[in-house]
Motif scaffolding. Sequence first.
Motif, PDB file in Angstrom:
ATOM      1  N   SER A  60       0.803  -1.217   0.000  1.00 53.73           N
ATOM      2  CA  SER A  60       0.000   0.000   0.000  1.00 53.73           C
ATOM      3  C   SER A  60       0.839   1.271   0.000  1.00 53.73           C
ATOM      4  N   PHE A  61       2.050   1.219   0.559  1.00 47.62           N
ATOM      5  CA  PHE A  61       2.907   2.399   0.498  1.00 47.62           C
ATOM      6  C   PHE A  61       3.325   2.685  -0.937  1.00 47.62           C
ATOM      7  N   ARG A  62       3.533   1.660  -1.711  1.00 47.29           N
ATOM      8  CA  ARG A  62       3.900   1.872  -3.117  1.00 47.29           C
ATOM      9  C   ARG A  62       2.690   2.318  -3.940  1.00 47.29           C
ATOM     10  N   LEU A  63       1.517   1.782  -3.617  1.00 51.27           N
ATOM     11  CA  LEU A  63       0.314   2.104  -4.380  1.00 51.27           C
ATOM     12  C   LEU A  63      -0.305   3.439  -3.965  1.00 51.27           C
ATOM     13  N   GLY A  64       0.095   3.967  -2.816  1.00 52.58           N
ATOM     14  CA  GLY A  64      -0.496   5.209  -2.331  1.00 52.58           C
ATOM     15  C   GLY A  64      -1.877   5.017  -1.750  1.00 52.58           C
ATOM     16  N   THR A  65      -2.125   3.845  -1.115  1.00 51.38           N
ATOM     17  CA  THR A  65      -3.445   3.560  -0.545  1.00 51.38           C
ATOM     18  C   THR A  65      -3.375   3.269   0.956  1.00 51.38           C
ATOM     19  N   VAL A  66      -2.334   3.771   1.608  1.00 49.29           N
ATOM     20  CA  VAL A  66      -2.216   3.588   3.057  1.00 49.29           C
ATOM     21  C   VAL A  66      -3.282   4.429   3.747  1.00 49.29           C
ATOM     22  N   ILE A  67      -3.849   3.916   4.834  1.00 50.45           N
ATOM     23  CA  ILE A  67      -4.799   4.686   5.624  1.00 50.45           C
ATOM     24  C   ILE A  67      -4.288   4.823   7.054  1.00 50.45           C
ATOM     25  N   ARG A  68      -4.769   5.863   7.717  1.00 50.68           N
ATOM     26  CA  ARG A  68      -4.388   6.074   9.116  1.00 50.68           C
ATOM     27  C   ARG A  68      -4.814   4.876   9.962  1.00 50.68           C
ATOM     28  N   PRO A  69      -4.021   4.495  10.948  1.00 54.91           N
ATOM     29  CA  PRO A  69      -4.469   3.441  11.864  1.00 54.91           C
ATOM     30  C   PRO A  69      -5.707   3.908  12.626  1.00 54.91           C
ATOM     31  N   VAL A  70      -6.519   2.946  13.039  1.00 46.70           N
ATOM     32  CA  VAL A  70      -7.732   3.279  13.787  1.00 46.70           C
ATOM     33  C   VAL A  70      -7.377   3.970  15.091  1.00 46.70           C
ATOM     34  N   SER A  71      -6.278   3.536  15.726  1.00 43.91           N
ATOM     35  CA  SER A  71      -5.859   4.138  16.996  1.00 43.91           C
ATOM     36  C   SER A  71      -4.381   4.485  16.944  1.00 43.91           C
ATOM     37  N   GLU A  72      -3.962   5.357  17.853  1.00 45.20           N
ATOM     38  CA  GLU A  72      -2.563   5.756  17.924  1.00 45.20           C
ATOM     39  C   GLU A  72      -1.665   4.594  18.351  1.00 45.20           C
ATOM     40  N   GLY A  73      -2.271   3.553  18.925  1.00 43.65           N
ATOM     41  CA  GLY A  73      -1.485   2.409  19.368  1.00 43.65           C
ATOM     42  C   GLY A  73      -1.084   1.479  18.238  1.00 43.65           C
ATOM     43  N   GLU A  74      -1.733   1.612  17.072  1.00 42.19           N
ATOM     44  CA  GLU A  74      -1.421   0.759  15.926  1.00 42.19           C
ATOM     45  C   GLU A  74      -0.241   1.314  15.140  1.00 42.19           C
ATOM     46  N   GLU A  75       0.438   0.431  14.415  1.00 46.26           N
ATOM     47  CA  GLU A  75       1.606   0.826  13.641  1.00 46.26           C
ATOM     48  C   GLU A  75       1.328   0.748  12.145  1.00 46.26           C
ATOM     49  N   TYR A  76       2.074   1.562  11.398  1.00 48.23           N
ATOM     50  CA  TYR A  76       2.067   1.439   9.945  1.00 48.23           C
ATOM     51  C   TYR A  76       2.955   0.252   9.571  1.00 48.23           C
ATOM     52  N   ASP A  77       2.494  -0.524   8.615  1.00 51.09           N
ATOM     53  CA  ASP A  77       3.242  -1.685   8.133  1.00 51.09           C
ATOM     54  C   ASP A  77       3.877  -1.318   6.795  1.00 51.09           C
ATOM     55  N   VAL A  78       5.191  -1.107   6.794  1.00 46.63           N
ATOM     56  CA  VAL A  78       5.902  -0.752   5.567  1.00 46.63           C
ATOM     57  C   VAL A  78       6.462  -2.031   4.956  1.00 46.63           C
TER      58      VAL A  78
END
Length: 408
Positions: A60-78
């Motif tokens: 999703s980082f390459r496709l430009g379709t990343v979304i904000r995590p539901v909570s601040e406790g979640e991490e982005y998966d690169v």
Amino acid sequence: MTITITKQAEAYLESLANALEIPQHRYEQAERSYKSLGEWLHREESSVKGYDPDVFVQGSFRLGTVIRPVSEGEEYDVDCACSLQSLGKKQISQRDLKEMLGEEIKLYRKSKGILKKVHEGRRCWRLEYADGAQFHMDIVPSIPNAENQRQLLEARNLDAKFSDTAIAITDNEVSGYYEITDDWPRSNPRGYAEWFKSRMGEAFVRKREQVLNELRAEGVTASVEDIPTYRVRTPLQSAIMLLKRHRDSMFEEDPTDKPISIIISSLAAHAYAGEATIGNALLSILSRMADAIEHDGTKYIIKNPTDALENFADKWESHPKRAEAFFQWLEQAREDFSGAGSLVEYRRMSSILADRMGREVTNQANEAQLQSARSGLLGVAGAASSTSAPSVSFADTPRTPKKPDGFA
């Protein structure tokens, strides 16, 4: 599915997609991170430097379709891949490739002072950054697989035009993991990204030109080729972001069976027909989303557009609840978004979508539209107050008003 959408709903869905966008610096942070790892692998002391390592982002980082995590406790998966371009299947096993790259990633962790240990996944190595960074990076070891991929597809008269960027990847659960063999799991993230870009069509070209003009207006010297996909936001990308958040909320209590992102992205890209606005794209995609799903009488098939031999729905046969979950989600998404699309009041749209999209983002979208409406009214009022008052005069003779037309 009848496609009806009000101009108010169009504006609201655009604000909703904006609320799901991640900050620009998150993309830049991910880019710096995988480039930093690539530089490390090319240093003089690197045990893999001689194999010409190539680290690149996928997913999703390459496709430009990343979304904000539901909570601040979640991490982005690169999601990244590292291809050792001078190696082939006849020279190394999957296990040895993974271990060799894993040692370098562990040394990289120490050199950067990253406290959390490197974790081994089924196909990748996970690099855990500090809590404040709010992301981790999954690195899949791989080697080039262009020639084998082309031969495999052409032998079956299948489309091989994306084969040049194909890779073979590691998977510690396949039978040949420890052996030197030709039978490796296949992947092609760069080819998929090119196919996805082609599905965005003219919308991508127009948006990229717009970003380029904005950068040049700021004094940045750049060419159109310098604009990464994540800097562009097309109706297709925004629609996928909305669908992913709807999916996440609907399956918050049942993550095992929730539809996977590659299926949503692929079906949405197949269904996209160049619609110019987010709302029209979203509802049109939902109406046609099942069209690219095949059934051969035994199983469902969702073909990888870069490798027709790969079935993205292969798990549905052994886990039939996942197929049921997908179609239930699709029906619910159609109902929710078409319901919101027929409305003109932003608060009513929010009330329909809040449970599926999250109250925080629906509140943001609602407030953005109310703010836009207030700004519009202030603009009209300002324009009116700045206009000269008309010259009005009244005659001295008395006037008797007549009854208004149409009243008894």
